[in-house]
Design an enzyme around this catalytic site. Sequence first.
Site, mmCIF file in Angstrom:
data_model
loop_
_atom_site.group_PDB
_atom_site.id
_atom_site.type_symbol
_atom_site.label_atom_id
_atom_site.label_comp_id
_atom_site.label_asym_id
_atom_site.label_seq_id
_atom_site.Cartn_x
_atom_site.Cartn_y
_atom_site.Cartn_z
ATOM 1 N N TYR A 83 0.875 -1.183 0.000
ATOM 2 C CA TYR A 83 0.000 0.000 0.000
ATOM 3 C C TYR A 83 0.910 1.231 0.000
ATOM 4 C CZ TYR A 83 -4.203 -2.700 1.310
ATOM 5 O OH TYR A 83 -5.264 -3.566 1.345
HETATM 6 P P1 FDA Z 1 3.781 -1.831 -10.483
HETATM 7 O O1 FDA Z 1 4.151 -2.283 -11.834
HETATM 8 O O2 FDA Z 1 3.356 -0.405 -10.332
HETATM 9 O O3 FDA Z 1 4.962 -2.163 -9.494
HETATM 10 C C1 FDA Z 1 4.906 -1.903 -8.108
HETATM 11 C C2 FDA Z 1 6.322 -1.870 -7.535
HETATM 12 O O4 FDA Z 1 6.989 -3.096 -7.816
HETATM 13 C C3 FDA Z 1 7.196 -0.780 -8.161
HETATM 14 O O5 FDA Z 1 8.131 -0.347 -7.216
HETATM 15 C C4 FDA Z 1 7.890 -1.523 -9.277
HETATM 16 O O6 FDA Z 1 9.090 -0.901 -9.714
HETATM 17 C C5 FDA Z 1 8.126 -2.880 -8.648
HETATM 18 N N1 FDA Z 1 8.159 -3.930 -9.661
HETATM 19 C C6 FDA Z 1 7.194 -4.206 -10.568
HETATM 20 N N2 FDA Z 1 7.570 -5.234 -11.328
HETATM 21 C C7 FDA Z 1 8.797 -5.617 -10.923
HETATM 22 C C8 FDA Z 1 9.705 -6.630 -11.343
HETATM 23 N N3 FDA Z 1 9.408 -7.446 -12.359
HETATM 24 N N4 FDA Z 1 10.881 -6.748 -10.707
HETATM 25 C C9 FDA Z 1 11.200 -5.913 -9.678
HETATM 26 N N5 FDA Z 1 10.369 -4.942 -9.238
HETATM 27 C C10 FDA Z 1 9.179 -4.792 -9.853
HETATM 28 N N6 FDA Z 1 -2.349 -5.438 -2.685
HETATM 29 C C11 FDA Z 1 -2.622 -6.546 -1.947
HETATM 30 O O7 FDA Z 1 -1.732 -7.049 -1.276
HETATM 31 N N7 FDA Z 1 -3.866 -7.106 -1.986
HETATM 32 C C12 FDA Z 1 -4.868 -6.600 -2.753
HETATM 33 O O8 FDA Z 1 -5.976 -7.136 -2.772
HETATM 34 C C13 FDA Z 1 -4.590 -5.447 -3.537
HETATM 35 N N8 FDA Z 1 -5.541 -4.899 -4.335
HETATM 36 C C14 FDA Z 1 -5.248 -3.801 -5.116
HETATM 37 C C15 FDA Z 1 -6.219 -3.262 -5.969
HETATM 38 C C16 FDA Z 1 -5.918 -2.155 -6.767
HETATM 39 C C17 FDA Z 1 -6.969 -1.618 -7.678
HETATM 40 C C18 FDA Z 1 -4.635 -1.577 -6.703
HETATM 41 C C19 FDA Z 1 -4.314 -0.361 -7.542
HETATM 42 C C20 FDA Z 1 -3.666 -2.103 -5.877
HETATM 43 C C21 FDA Z 1 -3.955 -3.224 -5.072
HETATM 44 N N9 FDA Z 1 -3.000 -3.777 -4.233
HETATM 45 C C22 FDA Z 1 -3.306 -4.887 -3.483
HETATM 46 C C23 FDA Z 1 -1.643 -3.218 -4.164
HETATM 47 C C24 FDA Z 1 -0.705 -3.976 -5.111
HETATM 48 O O9 FDA Z 1 -0.421 -5.256 -4.591
HETATM 49 C C25 FDA Z 1 0.616 -3.233 -5.257
HETATM 50 O O10 FDA Z 1 0.387 -1.943 -5.727
HETATM 51 C C26 FDA Z 1 1.563 -3.974 -6.188
HETATM 52 O O11 FDA Z 1 2.878 -3.512 -5.980
HETATM 53 C C27 FDA Z 1 1.169 -3.791 -7.623
HETATM 54 O O12 FDA Z 1 1.966 -4.557 -8.460
HETATM 55 P P2 FDA Z 1 2.047 -4.156 -10.004
HETATM 56 O O13 FDA Z 1 3.032 -5.027 -10.662
HETATM 57 O O14 FDA Z 1 0.679 -4.063 -10.573
HETATM 58 O O15 FDA Z 1 2.555 -2.648 -9.886
#
Ligand code: FDA
Length: 537
Positions: free
Chosen positions: A477
Amino acid sequence: MRTSILAIASLLSIFLLLSIPCATSSNDSVHEAFLQCLYDQSQPSNPISAVLYTPNNSSFSSVLQSYIRNLRFNETTTPKPLLILTALDVSHIQAAIVCAKTHGLQMKVRSGGHDYEGVSYWSDSPFFILDMFNLRSVNVNISDETAWVQSGATLGEVYYGIANKSNTHGFPAGVCPTVGVGGHLSGGGYGNMMRKYGLTVDNIVDAQIIDVNGRVLDRAAMGEDLFWAITGGGGVSFGVVLAYKIKLVVVPSIVTVFTVERTYEQHATDVVYRWQQVADKLDNRIFIRMIIDVVNSTTKTGEKTIRASFLSLFLGDSKTLLSLMNQSFPELGLNQTDCIEMSWAESVLYWTGFASGTPVDILLSRTPQVLTHLKRKSDYLQQPIPKDGLEFIFQKMIELERPVLTFNPYGGRMSEIPASEKPFPHRAGNIAKIQYATNWNEDGVEIANHYVNLTRKLHGYMTPFVSKFPRQAFLNYRDLDIGINHNGPNSFLEGAVYGVKYFLGNYNRLVKVKTKVDPGNFFRNEQSIPVLPSRRK
Ligand code: FDA
């Protein structure tokens, strides 16, 4: 006096005239040298030119916006990347690391783009985005109950891949299907099966990462310290996570869901008070999320009131659930008519808010159900809030109107796992995690500041009732209010400010791992893990 001020002013303007073009051309030359380096590293079998988007490319904006999941960071004033590299192959990632390191450029890694503060796709210093969305394979092996999932896959694709092969397997991760594997799995990850099976990171058995030297390492090659760090400490401080191997969990072929609502007039205060006593002690197959928001009163025209909604998943049938609820939480007044039986995959859709009967393959859609401007904050509830405290908070919520409080109960498996098992430390002793959520649809920085402030105010009013010294927070979060790293000489001290809130006693081990695997602090962002001061280059 006046003459000397004028002289200084004209000297200054001459200096600015000379220095601005210099700064721009030095940025341009770094950019060009970086691009040239990428071309030089490109392999004929996987040309890098096919996956590069510079601002001159007509698709640049649409590629950038495709994975912006918080419109607060889609303003014209939001800093934009120098380029976006949509990797199709490991060699593209290796080239990005080698060239960014050589030319001192910041690399932002984006998988699903759901970071609440958008740190995967903007920065105040010159940067480019390594976009992982093309690397999204999901290979499920039911015979050994595991799956290899690439970082660019979404949780929906993972759930669909499992449900497509078995109706008695699932995976304990987040409840929003468009969230990306890369950020979610590296940052902790929780969902509505955590009381039974723990966090997402408690169910990861292997990983593949590309380190700062461009090497591809699996768990055996990276060692247990680094594997520990990238299962909850945030991947991007340590490398680029290519894929995780997850352990599937067993789910019954029939699960039960319900949503029960109580307004203030329907004695919400009593039910909310009672929920705090029981939610973390119920049978660990029961997960009841409590959401508190402000709605129009149906009894007093023109007035606002408090509504508490109880959204649940039970890993079993409705008869068993009713019997357990009658014993442990009769105050909720759950009826058979509130309960809906379905498959686990259908329960994922129910929790996301899809209409009943929506086909399960909607999980493959990458279009978010809601795209809005948002601010999130987090807290940990360790003691029940007394009734007069609840009345105070409800009154403040009615004054603020917009922010919503969501309580996710702990207990069960969460309390059994030691706090040092993974970087995520918030285990025994926590009744629930709290999320503060404010959404709005209007563009603009001023209006954003207004809603962000409302969220901060509610967080402030909650101070007496939540964890203290430190006031804890959940990495997934992301909340830049709790501290920012400028990655300069004070990076170690700045890191401790937010690091201890996210990781408590595990923070020091994360710093040690970081210092060992990335001593030059190449993998950095606004809240990354810093290196020990003596090792900074
Ligand atoms: P994003 O691509 O934005 O990455 C997030 C972070 O991880 C950044 O710092 C990024 O640089 C890093 N990162 C991404 N890919 C990487 C890789 N391959 N290697 C190294 N670093 C990497 N959480 C939860 O625990 N339970 C839930 O139910 C929810 N529900 C939820 C709903 C909605 C609508 C949102 C917007 C968010 C959530 N979240 C959540 C939060 C979510 O788990 C958190 O934002 C994650 O980091 C999102 O991962 P993404 O890859 O989508 O994000």
